[in-house]
Motif scaffolding. Structure first.
Motif, PDB file in Angstrom:
ATOM      1  N   ARG A  61     -28.891 -32.490   0.583  1.00 26.59           N
ATOM      2  CA  ARG A  61     -28.873 -31.548  -0.544  1.00 26.59           C
ATOM      3  C   ARG A  61     -27.928 -30.382  -0.263  1.00 26.59           C
ATOM      4  O   ARG A  61     -27.227 -29.916  -1.156  1.00 26.59           O
ATOM      5  CB  ARG A  61     -30.285 -31.041  -0.832  1.00 26.59           C
ATOM      6  CG  ARG A  61     -31.168 -32.137  -1.425  1.00 26.59           C
ATOM      7  CD  ARG A  61     -32.512 -31.606  -1.811  1.00 26.59           C
ATOM      8  NE  ARG A  61     -32.356 -30.666  -2.919  1.00 26.59           N
ATOM      9  CZ  ARG A  61     -33.314 -29.842  -3.338  1.00 26.59           C
ATOM     10  NH1 ARG A  61     -34.478 -29.841  -2.728  1.00 26.59           N
ATOM     11  NH2 ARG A  61     -33.103 -29.028  -4.344  1.00 26.59           N
ATOM     12  N   LEU A  62     -27.882 -29.918   0.998  1.00 29.37           N
ATOM     13  CA  LEU A  62     -26.948 -28.850   1.369  1.00 29.37           C
ATOM     14  C   LEU A  62     -25.511 -29.355   1.250  1.00 29.37           C
ATOM     15  O   LEU A  62     -24.644 -28.651   0.724  1.00 29.37           O
ATOM     16  CB  LEU A  62     -27.226 -28.377   2.804  1.00 29.37           C
ATOM     17  CG  LEU A  62     -26.275 -27.321   3.357  1.00 29.37           C
ATOM     18  CD1 LEU A  62     -26.430 -26.014   2.572  1.00 29.37           C
ATOM     19  CD2 LEU A  62     -26.528 -27.098   4.832  1.00 29.37           C
ATOM     20  N   GLY A  65     -24.345 -29.465  -2.254  1.00 34.23           N
ATOM     21  CA  GLY A  65     -24.265 -28.159  -2.900  1.00 34.23           C
ATOM     22  C   GLY A  65     -25.455 -27.847  -3.790  1.00 34.23           C
ATOM     23  O   GLY A  65     -25.401 -26.891  -4.570  1.00 34.23           O
ATOM     24  N   GLU A  66     -26.512 -28.596  -3.704  1.00 34.85           N
ATOM     25  CA  GLU A  66     -27.700 -28.345  -4.517  1.00 34.85           C
ATOM     26  C   GLU A  66     -28.448 -27.103  -4.037  1.00 34.85           C
ATOM     27  O   GLU A  66     -29.115 -26.442  -4.836  1.00 34.85           O
ATOM     28  CB  GLU A  66     -28.630 -29.560  -4.496  1.00 34.85           C
ATOM     29  CG  GLU A  66     -28.045 -30.787  -5.155  1.00 34.85           C
ATOM     30  CD  GLU A  66     -28.955 -31.992  -5.035  1.00 34.85           C
ATOM     31  OE1 GLU A  66     -30.092 -31.849  -4.532  1.00 34.85           O
ATOM     32  OE2 GLU A  66     -28.535 -33.083  -5.443  1.00 34.85           O
ATOM     33  N   ILE A  67     -28.383 -26.823  -2.730  1.00 38.62           N
ATOM     34  CA  ILE A  67     -29.027 -25.635  -2.181  1.00 38.62           C
ATOM     35  C   ILE A  67     -27.999 -24.912  -1.303  1.00 38.62           C
ATOM     36  O   ILE A  67     -27.043 -25.520  -0.816  1.00 38.62           O
ATOM     37  CB  ILE A  67     -30.299 -25.988  -1.352  1.00 38.62           C
ATOM     38  CG1 ILE A  67     -29.954 -26.960  -0.212  1.00 38.62           C
ATOM     39  CG2 ILE A  67     -31.392 -26.552  -2.231  1.00 38.62           C
ATOM     40  CD1 ILE A  67     -31.112 -27.269   0.715  1.00 38.62           C
ATOM     41  N   ASP A  68     -28.187 -23.605  -1.121  1.00 39.31           N
ATOM     42  CA  ASP A  68     -27.266 -22.853  -0.261  1.00 39.31           C
ATOM     43  C   ASP A  68     -27.817 -22.803   1.162  1.00 39.31           C
ATOM     44  O   ASP A  68     -28.912 -23.301   1.443  1.00 39.31           O
ATOM     45  CB  ASP A  68     -27.009 -21.456  -0.818  1.00 39.31           C
ATOM     46  CG  ASP A  68     -28.287 -20.628  -0.938  1.00 39.31           C
ATOM     47  OD1 ASP A  68     -29.357 -21.145  -0.596  1.00 39.31           O
ATOM     48  OD2 ASP A  68     -28.188 -19.465  -1.367  1.00 39.31           O
ATOM     49  N   GLU A  69     -27.070 -22.189   2.076  1.00 39.48           N
ATOM     50  CA  GLU A  69     -27.469 -22.181   3.492  1.00 39.48           C
ATOM     51  C   GLU A  69     -28.759 -21.403   3.728  1.00 39.48           C
ATOM     52  O   GLU A  69     -29.586 -21.794   4.558  1.00 39.48           O
ATOM     53  CB  GLU A  69     -26.344 -21.600   4.347  1.00 39.48           C
ATOM     54  CG  GLU A  69     -25.158 -22.525   4.463  1.00 39.48           C
ATOM     55  CD  GLU A  69     -24.111 -21.975   5.402  1.00 39.48           C
ATOM     56  OE1 GLU A  69     -24.486 -21.455   6.469  1.00 39.48           O
ATOM     57  OE2 GLU A  69     -22.924 -22.076   5.062  1.00 39.48           O
ATOM     58  N   ASP A  70     -28.954 -20.306   3.011  1.00 37.30           N
ATOM     59  CA  ASP A  70     -30.185 -19.529   3.172  1.00 37.30           C
ATOM     60  C   ASP A  70     -31.404 -20.350   2.742  1.00 37.30           C
ATOM     61  O   ASP A  70     -32.430 -20.348   3.420  1.00 37.30           O
ATOM     62  CB  ASP A  70     -30.112 -18.227   2.364  1.00 37.30           C
ATOM     63  CG  ASP A  70     -29.056 -17.280   2.912  1.00 37.30           C
ATOM     64  OD1 ASP A  70     -28.792 -17.342   4.134  1.00 37.30           O
ATOM     65  OD2 ASP A  70     -28.513 -16.482   2.119  1.00 37.30           O
ATOM     66  N   ASP A  71     -31.261 -21.018   1.593  1.00 37.41           N
ATOM     67  CA  ASP A  71     -32.352 -21.857   1.104  1.00 37.41           C
ATOM     68  C   ASP A  71     -32.607 -23.013   2.081  1.00 37.41           C
ATOM     69  O   ASP A  71     -33.758 -23.378   2.344  1.00 37.41           O
ATOM     70  CB  ASP A  71     -32.005 -22.400  -0.282  1.00 37.41           C
ATOM     71  CG  ASP A  71     -33.226 -22.901  -1.037  1.00 37.41           C
ATOM     72  OD1 ASP A  71     -34.351 -22.515  -0.652  1.00 37.41           O
ATOM     73  OD2 ASP A  71     -33.052 -23.676  -1.994  1.00 37.41           O
ATOM     74  N   TYR A  72     -31.550 -23.566   2.629  1.00 37.53           N
ATOM     75  CA  TYR A  72     -31.681 -24.645   3.616  1.00 37.53           C
ATOM     76  C   TYR A  72     -32.456 -24.167   4.841  1.00 37.53           C
ATOM     77  O   TYR A  72     -33.396 -24.837   5.295  1.00 37.53           O
ATOM     78  CB  TYR A  72     -30.291 -25.150   4.017  1.00 37.53           C
ATOM     79  CG  TYR A  72     -30.292 -26.119   5.172  1.00 37.53           C
ATOM     80  CD1 TYR A  72     -30.675 -27.444   5.000  1.00 37.53           C
ATOM     81  CD2 TYR A  72     -29.919 -25.707   6.451  1.00 37.53           C
ATOM     82  CE1 TYR A  72     -30.683 -28.333   6.062  1.00 37.53           C
ATOM     83  CE2 TYR A  72     -29.932 -26.589   7.522  1.00 37.53           C
ATOM     84  CZ  TYR A  72     -30.313 -27.894   7.321  1.00 37.53           C
ATOM     85  OH  TYR A  72     -30.329 -28.768   8.376  1.00 37.53           O
ATOM     86  N   GLN A  73     -32.075 -23.013   5.382  1.00 37.66           N
ATOM     87  CA  GLN A  73     -32.743 -22.485   6.578  1.00 37.66           C
ATOM     88  C   GLN A  73     -34.209 -22.173   6.289  1.00 37.66           C
ATOM     89  O   GLN A  73     -35.082 -22.454   7.108  1.00 37.66           O
ATOM     90  CB  GLN A  73     -32.019 -21.230   7.086  1.00 37.66           C
ATOM     91  CG  GLN A  73     -30.703 -21.527   7.770  1.00 37.66           C
ATOM     92  CD  GLN A  73     -30.880 -22.392   9.010  1.00 37.66           C
ATOM     93  OE1 GLN A  73     -31.877 -22.325   9.713  1.00 37.66           O
ATOM     94  NE2 GLN A  73     -29.878 -23.219   9.264  1.00 37.66           N
TER      95      GLN A  73
END
Length: 87
Positions: A61-62, A65-73
């Motif tokens: 998903r990262l 581009g569905e989620i950004d790095e902050d959301d991923y972490q």
């Protein structure tokens, strides 16, 4: 007695018998190889495909581009923290 000596195998007859024998054994060997491959392949495909882990899905998903790095972490930390339980 003349009958036995009247029907001998000529050069073309010998060639036809040799070619027929080669074709016969080629057919037998081809069938055996194809049968062996078919039986061997059926055992390889009986395993269920591996399902991706939650981390793999987050990584995909990262990458899409569905989620950004902050959301991923944040989500990755939530996965490593374990199940959520309310006190």
């Amino acid at each position: 007695m003349m009958f036995w000596y009247d029907h001998d195998v000529s050069g073309w007859g010998l060639f036809a018998m040799s070619a027929g024998m080669i074709l016969f054994w080629t057919l037998i060997i081809t069938v055996a190889v194809l049968l062996f491959r078919t039986l061997n392949r059926s055992q390889e495909h009986t395993h269920a495909p591996a399902t991706p882990s939650a981390e793999d899905i987050l990584r995909e998903r990262l990458a899409r581009g569905e989620i950004d790095e902050d959301d991923y972490q944040r989500r990755l930390n939530a996965l490593h923290a374990g199940p959520l339980t309310k006190p």
